[in-house]
Design a protein around this motif. Sequence first.
Motif, mmCIF file in Angstrom:
data_model
loop_
_atom_site.group_PDB
_atom_site.id
_atom_site.type_symbol
_atom_site.label_atom_id
_atom_site.label_comp_id
_atom_site.label_asym_id
_atom_site.label_seq_id
_atom_site.Cartn_x
_atom_site.Cartn_y
_atom_site.Cartn_z
ATOM 1 N N VAL A 247 5.702 9.874 10.640
ATOM 2 C CA VAL A 247 5.864 10.849 9.565
ATOM 3 C C VAL A 247 7.298 11.342 9.453
ATOM 4 O O VAL A 247 7.891 11.350 8.370
ATOM 5 N N THR A 248 7.898 11.734 10.576
ATOM 6 C CA THR A 248 9.221 12.375 10.540
ATOM 7 C C THR A 248 10.326 11.420 10.132
ATOM 8 O O THR A 248 11.157 11.747 9.277
ATOM 9 N N THR A 249 10.366 10.248 10.732
ATOM 10 C CA THR A 249 11.476 9.319 10.491
ATOM 11 C C THR A 249 11.196 8.318 9.382
ATOM 12 O O THR A 249 12.052 7.482 9.093
ATOM 13 N N GLN B 232 0.816 -1.216 0.000
ATOM 14 C CA GLN B 232 0.000 0.000 0.000
ATOM 15 C C GLN B 232 0.847 1.262 0.000
ATOM 16 O O GLN B 232 0.457 2.273 -0.568
ATOM 17 N N CYS B 233 2.007 1.224 0.654
ATOM 18 C CA CYS B 233 2.899 2.380 0.645
ATOM 19 C C CYS B 233 3.488 2.540 -0.761
ATOM 20 O O CYS B 233 4.030 1.581 -1.317
ATOM 21 N N PRO B 234 3.402 3.731 -1.360
ATOM 22 C CA PRO B 234 3.855 3.922 -2.740
ATOM 23 C C PRO B 234 5.355 4.144 -2.896
ATOM 24 O O PRO B 234 5.816 4.409 -4.010
ATOM 25 N N TYR B 235 6.136 4.040 -1.823
ATOM 26 C CA TYR B 235 7.578 4.294 -1.949
ATOM 27 C C TYR B 235 8.252 3.184 -2.762
ATOM 28 O O TYR B 235 8.146 1.996 -2.443
ATOM 29 N N THR B 236 8.955 3.578 -3.820
ATOM 30 C CA THR B 236 9.667 2.627 -4.670
ATOM 31 C C THR B 236 11.113 3.064 -4.902
ATOM 32 O O THR B 236 11.750 2.633 -5.853
ATOM 33 N N GLY B 237 11.623 3.938 -4.051
ATOM 34 C CA GLY B 237 12.980 4.444 -4.219
ATOM 35 C C GLY B 237 14.046 3.369 -4.036
ATOM 36 O O GLY B 237 13.845 2.365 -3.342
ATOM 37 N N ALA B 238 15.198 3.589 -4.671
ATOM 38 C CA ALA B 238 16.288 2.622 -4.568
ATOM 39 C C ALA B 238 16.941 2.644 -3.181
ATOM 40 O O ALA B 238 17.439 1.616 -2.710
ATOM 41 N N GLN B 239 16.922 3.810 -2.526
ATOM 42 C CA GLN B 239 17.556 3.927 -1.210
ATOM 43 C C GLN B 239 16.706 3.264 -0.135
ATOM 44 O O GLN B 239 15.503 3.479 -0.051
ATOM 45 N N ALA B 240 17.350 2.454 0.688
ATOM 46 C CA ALA B 240 16.684 1.810 1.815
ATOM 47 C C ALA B 240 17.023 2.568 3.098
ATOM 48 O O ALA B 240 18.079 3.208 3.200
ATOM 49 N N TYR B 241 16.112 2.482 4.090
ATOM 50 C CA TYR B 241 16.308 3.159 5.372
ATOM 51 C C TYR B 241 15.928 2.210 6.505
ATOM 52 O O TYR B 241 15.007 1.395 6.373
ATOM 53 N N ASP B 242 16.636 2.347 7.633
ATOM 54 C CA ASP B 242 16.280 1.532 8.787
ATOM 55 C C ASP B 242 15.149 2.202 9.559
ATOM 56 O O ASP B 242 14.642 3.251 9.163
ATOM 57 N N ARG B 243 14.752 1.602 10.674
ATOM 58 C CA ARG B 243 13.584 2.110 11.394
ATOM 59 C C ARG B 243 13.851 3.427 12.118
ATOM 60 O O ARG B 243 12.930 4.010 12.700
ATOM 61 N N PHE B 244 15.089 3.899 12.084
ATOM 62 C CA PHE B 244 15.412 5.203 12.669
ATOM 63 C C PHE B 244 15.536 6.289 11.593
ATOM 64 O O PHE B 244 15.857 7.433 11.889
ATOM 65 N N GLY B 245 15.310 5.899 10.325
ATOM 66 C CA GLY B 245 15.404 6.850 9.227
ATOM 67 C C GLY B 245 16.798 7.025 8.675
ATOM 68 O O GLY B 245 17.051 7.965 7.910
ATOM 69 N N ASN B 246 17.710 6.121 9.007
ATOM 70 C CA ASN B 246 19.088 6.204 8.517
ATOM 71 C C ASN B 246 19.264 5.342 7.270
ATOM 72 O O ASN B 246 18.704 4.240 7.189
ATOM 73 N N PRO B 247 20.042 5.806 6.286
ATOM 74 C CA PRO B 247 20.297 4.989 5.093
ATOM 75 C C PRO B 247 20.909 3.640 5.477
ATOM 76 O O PRO B 247 21.750 3.558 6.374
ATOM 77 N N THR B 248 20.487 2.597 4.796
ATOM 78 C CA THR B 248 20.981 1.265 5.105
ATOM 79 C C THR B 248 20.924 0.401 3.856
ATOM 80 O O THR B 248 20.634 0.889 2.753
ATOM 81 N N THR B 249 21.198 -0.870 3.991
ATOM 82 C CA THR B 249 21.162 -1.803 2.871
ATOM 83 C C THR B 249 19.745 -2.341 2.697
ATOM 84 O O THR B 249 18.951 -2.343 3.645
ATOM 85 N N PRO B 250 19.384 -2.813 1.500
ATOM 86 C CA PRO B 250 18.015 -3.269 1.256
ATOM 87 C C PRO B 250 17.530 -4.344 2.221
ATOM 88 O O PRO B 250 16.351 -4.349 2.593
#
Length: 243
Positions: A216-218, A189-207
């Motif tokens: 909303v914020t993180t 349902q979430c439309p995000y399809t970006g190549a960049q992955a993020y962890d549950r704290f909003g930090n860039p991570t591996t897929p």
Amino acid sequence: MTSPNTALIRAGQSLTPGDLVALFIIDLSPIRVNQQFAFTSEADRARGPLTFRGVTYTPLDVKAEGFEMTGHGQMPQPKISVSNATRLMSSATLLYQDLIGARLIRTRTYAQFLDGGETPDPEAAYAQDIYRFEQKVEHSKHQIVWTLAADMDQEGRELPARLIVRDICLWRYRRWDAEKGDWDYSHVQCPYTGAQAYDRFGNPTTPDKDEPSRHVTTCCKVRFGADAPLPFGGFPGVARVRV
């Protein structure tokens, strides 16, 4: 320091509360389209585009009526008419099946609480009115008119059809399929399809460690951008417990 709710109450009770402004968002995420239209009444054109909570609302010839609750036990069924002068809404209507099922969010606040107002306050707003587009009743070269219905007033719907949570997004999120080395979007349902992955704290991570925080914020702002329309799957317009 005056709390935001107190500021709103004082403004509403004042003999000179300021101008009450109605802000509208048409959110297409319920019909699986990652797009929103944010606008305000043509009457506010003198102020130019209005900004509230970081969202910019463009003046548009729009008329909305029938939001008031009655004492007859029935949910209101408002109507909204939008000018077709720019053909913007006409194009959206043709592309997305008359917008049936899309969400209309109406936010009301006073002009002084807008971003850039005399006393900006993002929390000083009345509880949002949230409706679904139920039926298109007119489509001419001049205007488009829809009737709206509250989520709980849909024929054949049973409650609770969804858990109503104010601050947490409940949309199904994508999953990393290690065997295929690709994203699995089954029933997402979430439309995000970006190549960049993020962890549950909003930090860039591996897929393989991609995980939404569901806030909303993180989560939303990190993936879609702080100033972009956010397809948040919670119910921010639901009021907290009142006594």
